[in-house]
Design a protein around this motif. Structure first.
Motif, PDB file in Angstrom:
ATOM      1  N   TYR A  90       0.301  -5.312 -14.874  1.00 33.34           N
ATOM      2  CA  TYR A  90       0.635  -4.179 -14.022  1.00 33.34           C
ATOM      3  C   TYR A  90       1.640  -4.656 -12.981  1.00 33.34           C
ATOM      4  O   TYR A  90       1.725  -5.853 -12.678  1.00 33.34           O
ATOM      5  CB  TYR A  90      -0.612  -3.587 -13.351  1.00 33.34           C
ATOM      6  N   ARG A  91       2.387  -3.722 -12.457  1.00 32.86           N
ATOM      7  CA  ARG A  91       3.372  -4.069 -11.442  1.00 32.86           C
ATOM      8  C   ARG A  91       2.694  -4.368 -10.110  1.00 32.86           C
ATOM      9  O   ARG A  91       1.717  -3.718  -9.742  1.00 32.86           O
ATOM     10  CB  ARG A  91       4.377  -2.923 -11.277  1.00 32.86           C
ATOM     11  N   TYR A  92       3.238  -5.349  -9.395  1.00 35.78           N
ATOM     12  CA  TYR A  92       2.686  -5.730  -8.096  1.00 35.78           C
ATOM     13  C   TYR A  92       3.222  -4.803  -6.996  1.00 35.78           C
ATOM     14  O   TYR A  92       4.179  -4.044  -7.201  1.00 35.78           O
ATOM     15  CB  TYR A  92       3.034  -7.172  -7.767  1.00 35.78           C
ATOM     16  N   SER A  93       2.607  -4.907  -5.825  1.00 32.95           N
ATOM     17  CA  SER A  93       2.998  -4.030  -4.713  1.00 32.95           C
ATOM     18  C   SER A  93       4.420  -4.304  -4.240  1.00 32.95           C
ATOM     19  O   SER A  93       5.037  -3.452  -3.596  1.00 32.95           O
ATOM     20  CB  SER A  93       2.017  -4.183  -3.551  1.00 32.95           C
ATOM     21  N   ALA A  99       0.584   0.773  -9.863  1.00 30.37           N
ATOM     22  CA  ALA A  99      -0.188  -0.208 -10.633  1.00 30.37           C
ATOM     23  C   ALA A  99      -1.347   0.458 -11.366  1.00 30.37           C
ATOM     24  O   ALA A  99      -1.671   0.094 -12.500  1.00 30.37           O
ATOM     25  CB  ALA A  99      -0.705  -1.310  -9.718  1.00 30.37           C
ATOM     26  N   ASP A 104      -0.076   2.028 -14.394  1.00 28.92           N
ATOM     27  CA  ASP A 104       0.154   1.011 -15.428  1.00 28.92           C
ATOM     28  C   ASP A 104      -1.128   0.716 -16.202  1.00 28.92           C
ATOM     29  O   ASP A 104      -1.111   0.580 -17.437  1.00 28.92           O
ATOM     30  CB  ASP A 104       0.672  -0.276 -14.799  1.00 28.92           C
TER      31      ASP A 104
END
Length: 217
Positions: free
Chosen positions: A12-15, A23, A26
């Motif tokens: 997942y994409r980070y902050s 996230a 994702d």
């Protein structure tokens, strides 16, 4: 193979890349992808278990308490498949942002978490308190929340284990199947040590077998 599980490690994409709920979207996208591959890989699409540690523990729980909420689905594909979760296993996660930010005399750990919340949500609590409520799983427990197994170490200096204790209490109050395991003397992310990892896997197997009674164990 022993239990006929099909395991998928998701990203997942980070902050630093995307703000909440990016996230979470994702994670839900990954669940939809798994269901889209059910026939190809012989997956039981009605027995999806999500597990995650720390920030992943928060996301796993958010996925469990936001079943069928369109605003968190995203538009990354496989829209014809459900992102519903059948069991959630969060480890050392944060479940109540509000409790952390409203502490009268915050510890250094709490201040670190508040900085993480600000980064994740893109806003301070003072400027956008509703975002902190929306991102707190403990505030969103409902009748569609699946069984949850909460695992936490009592020496966790990153996230207080009281977060797991309170989440467990609230889940039971709302009629959700929940079990809590507090590991004595264990710190944040303790499960990544080989012996501890095996113990955690055994506890997860126990919970899953109890709630998916027809799995072959």
């Amino acid at each position: 193979l022993k239990h006929d599980f099909f395991a998928v490690s998701i990203n997942y994409r980070y902050s630093s890349e995307v703000k909440f709920p990016g996230a979470l979207q994702d994670v839900k996208c990954a669940v939809r992808w798994v269901r889209s591959k059910a026939k190809e890989y012989n997956i039981d699409a009605e027995k999806i278990v999500l597990a995650g540690c720390s920030a992943g523990g928060h996301l796993v729980t958010m996925a469990a308490v936001t079943q069928d909420e369109a605003e968190y689905e995203g538009d990354a594909g496989n829209g014809g498949y459900s992102s519903r979760v059948n069991i959630a296993v969060p480890l050392c996660g944060v479940y109540d942002f509000m409790e952390i930010v409203e502490t009268e005399q915050p510890s250094q750990n709490n201040l670190t978490l508040i900085g993480y919340f600000n980064e994740l949500l893109g806003e301070s609590y003072e400027s956008m308190p509703e975002k902190y409520i929306a991102a707190s799983p403990i505030k969103r427990i409902g009748r569609n929340t699946p069984p949850v197994l909460l695992l936490h170490g009592d020496r966790d200096e990153g996230v207080p284990y009281a977060q797991a204790v309170e989440m467990h209490k609230k889940l039971l109050e709302r009629g959700v199947v929940s079990e809590l395991e507090i590991y004595e003397g264990k710190d944040h992310g303790w499960l990544f040590r080989p012996a501890d990892f095996l113990n955690v896997l055994a506890r997860m197997e126990q919970f899953i077998s109890k709630n998916f009674k027809d799995l072959r164990f």
